[in-house]
Design an enzyme around this catalytic site. Structure first.
Site, short mmCIF file in Angstrom:
data_model
loop_
_atom_site.label_atom_id
_atom_site.label_comp_id
_atom_site.label_asym_id
_atom_site.label_seq_id
_atom_site.Cartn_x
_atom_site.Cartn_y
_atom_site.Cartn_z
N ARG A 210 1.46 -39.61 -19.82
CA ARG A 210 2.54 -38.77 -19.26
C ARG A 210 3.49 -39.66 -18.49
O ARG A 210 3.07 -40.34 -17.56
CB ARG A 210 1.96 -37.71 -18.30
N GLU A 212 5.65 -39.06 -16.22
CA GLU A 212 6.25 -38.37 -15.08
C GLU A 212 6.14 -39.18 -13.81
O GLU A 212 5.13 -39.83 -13.56
CB GLU A 212 5.57 -37.01 -14.88
N ARG A 218 -3.52 -36.69 -7.34
CA ARG A 218 -4.15 -36.02 -8.48
C ARG A 218 -3.46 -36.31 -9.81
O ARG A 218 -3.83 -35.74 -10.83
CB ARG A 218 -4.24 -34.52 -8.24
N HIS A 219 -2.45 -37.17 -9.83
CA HIS A 219 -1.74 -37.47 -11.08
C HIS A 219 -1.91 -38.92 -11.51
O HIS A 219 -1.87 -39.83 -10.69
CB HIS A 219 -0.24 -37.19 -10.91
N GLU A 351 -6.42 -28.07 -10.88
CA GLU A 351 -6.63 -27.68 -12.27
C GLU A 351 -7.32 -28.82 -12.99
O GLU A 351 -6.82 -29.94 -13.00
CB GLU A 351 -5.25 -27.38 -12.88
N SER A 354 -7.11 -26.83 -19.08
CA SER A 354 -6.23 -25.74 -19.42
C SER A 354 -6.35 -25.46 -20.90
O SER A 354 -6.50 -26.38 -21.71
CB SER A 354 -4.83 -26.10 -18.93
N ARG A 402 -10.06 -36.12 -13.32
CA ARG A 402 -9.95 -35.05 -12.33
C ARG A 402 -11.27 -34.31 -12.17
O ARG A 402 -11.64 -33.91 -11.07
CB ARG A 402 -8.89 -34.03 -12.76
#
Length: 428
Positions: A210, A212, A218-219, A351, A354, A402
């Site tokens: 990712r 981002e 948490r990322h 989370e 998902s 996670r």
RNA sequence: GCCUCGGUAGUGUAGCGGCCUAUCAUACGGGCCUGUCGAGCCCGUGACUCGGGUUCAAAUCCCGGCCGAGGCGCCA
């Protein structure tokens, strides 16, 4: 033959052994030298006496974290605290460590996380740190065992892809000869194509990327995703797969290494199913009653997630998310087009997984493309599979780091990543 | 992308205009010591992120760069 340090208790007193490892500590008393030797199974005191070895002076000058081989006799009547030691007859220095160390392994001073990551090879010599990955290994082993017992097959889909986006998340561009390509953010589209191929139940463990610019605990920009997809199944079915596999894996991992985890301060408890389920709408109402500025269609802010998590002490599902918060391939609810057959699995306020039932009808999928403003051409490889016999299907994707972070109650997802890739870190 | 905080020996810190020739711990080097195990005792080496500026005087104040921690936004 090499003897591992955790096997010394089974060896009879006085017997000769060969042990290998790192010199964790030295204590020097002129004509007597104690080395605390560490291998991946434990530590033992090695007592070196001048008269017993032929290279005493050399061994006396050994530095911490040097790698050695010791041949010696097991002494079970040792006055050392451990009650057992090895009296060295031969010490071979296999590799001398430089001094000073960039960070200590057993020093009393703390070390910044940044310094630890810059010297990760040493940081992982600390048992408490490497244990995180031993736990992850057990977890993954038992998840695989569960999946195989349920007739899932493990697959590997490409990580270099052509599609520009499946909506939302940014991708890392890579140069692919004369073409432009990207690192895949998820195996989602390929798992679905495999449903059209008749694989029926697949899972994959692999990296996801990712691009981002996040800066949180948490990322990660590269993480390990456990993905599952099942044909002729709906969201309820794959939620069952998810909670059952986690129950199986976590409880078996605890059976196997729970004691060591406890000894190192990771007190974790066994879990049971079913996990509680709460709908997105119920939580919106709950938050509104508690004076949160939030309405249907909003995502939960970190603050709201924390508030919700206080109601649960383990895993819980948030179900029936609004369509606008979910990707284009998510199946709408039969009775209410505004919500979807989707779910998140939460542990604490984070989370970890998902999933959803997916759209298997070509026309609806196409309509969703247009609604989300996506370019249909770049998805032809995917959507083609829906024209010639695509079964109904559902699945999920779970972030392994996670999951481990939350189960072990670590305070940063980088703690459960061997070599994290984040906004600024690209090395080691 | 926005915001807040930070950067002093190998590691971790104290100091926050002159008392700094910079504190303490730990590590490291040397010495004493034949049972240590947070070994002990003695001696020693070692640092103010970089570039400008303010001031009689800057580790300390201001501006910028670099690096880092975290929050938010964004995020199948």
């Amino acid at each position: 033959m090499r003897t591992y340090l955790n096997g010394l208790n089974e060896i009879e007193d006085g017997k000769s052994v060969d042990v290998y490892g790192w010199v964790q500590e030295t204590r020097k008393i002129k004509k007597l030298l104690f080395l605390i030797l560490r291998d991946n199974t434990g530590v033992i005191q090695v007592t070196v006496k001048e008269d017993n070895v032929n290279n005493y002076d050399e061994v006396y000058g050994i530095t911490r974290e040097s790698v050695i081989r010791v041949n010696g006799n097991v002494n079970k009547k040792s006055v050392s605290r451990q009650g057992i030691e090895i009296v060295a007859m031969e010490v071979e220095i296999l590799n001398m460590a430089e001094t000073p160390l960039p960070m200590g392994v057993i020093d009393k001073v703390t070390t910044d996380f940044d310094t630890r990551l810059n010297n990760r090879f040493i940081d992982l010599r600390k048992i408490g740190n490497s244990l995180i990955f031993r736990f992850e290994n057990e977890l993954l082993f038992f998840i695989r065992e569960y999946m195989h017992s349920e007739d899932f097959i493990e697959v590997h889909t490409p990580k270099i892809v052509a599609a520009a986006t499946e909506g939302g998340a940014d991708l890392f561009p890579v140069s692919y000869f004369e073409k432009k390509a990207y690192l895949n953010q998820s195996p989602q589209l390929y798992k679905e194509i495999l449903m059209g191929s008749g694989f029926d139940k697949v899972f994959e463990v692999g990296p996801a990327f990712r691009a981002e610019k996040e800066n949180t605990i948490r990322h990660l920009n590269e993480f390990t995703s456990i993905d599952v997809e099942v044909s002729f199944a709906d969201d309820e079915y794959v939620m069952g797969v998810l909670e059952n596999s986690l129950e199986y894996a976590i409880n078996h991992a605890i059976d196997k290494i729970g004691k060591v985890l406890d000894e190192n301060g990771y007190g974790i408890k066994k879990i049971s199913t079913p996990f509680p389920r709460v709908t997105y709408s119920e939580l919106i109402e709950y938050l509104q009653k508690n004076n949160f500025e939030i309405k249907f269609g909003d995502d939960f802010s970190p603050e709201a997630s924390k508030f919700i998590s206080q109601k649960y002490d383990s895993f819980y599902f948030i179900t029936k998310w609004p369509a606008e918060l979910r990707p284009f391939y998510t199946m709408p609810d039969k009775n209410n087009q505004n919500i979807t057959n989707s779910f998140d699995l939460q542990l604490g306020d984070i989370e970890v997984c998902s999933g959803a039932q997916r759209i298997h009808n070509y026309e609806i999928l196409e309509k969703n493309f247009l609604k989300k403003g996506l370019n249909e051409n770049s998805f032809n490889f995917y959507i083609k599979a829906f024209k010639f016999g695509m079964p109904p299907h559902a699945g999920w994707g779970l972030g392994l780091e996670r999951l481990v972070m939350n189960i072990l109650k670590l305070n940063n997802v980088r703690e459960s990543t061997l070599f994290p890739r984040d906004r600024s870190r690209l090395s080691p």
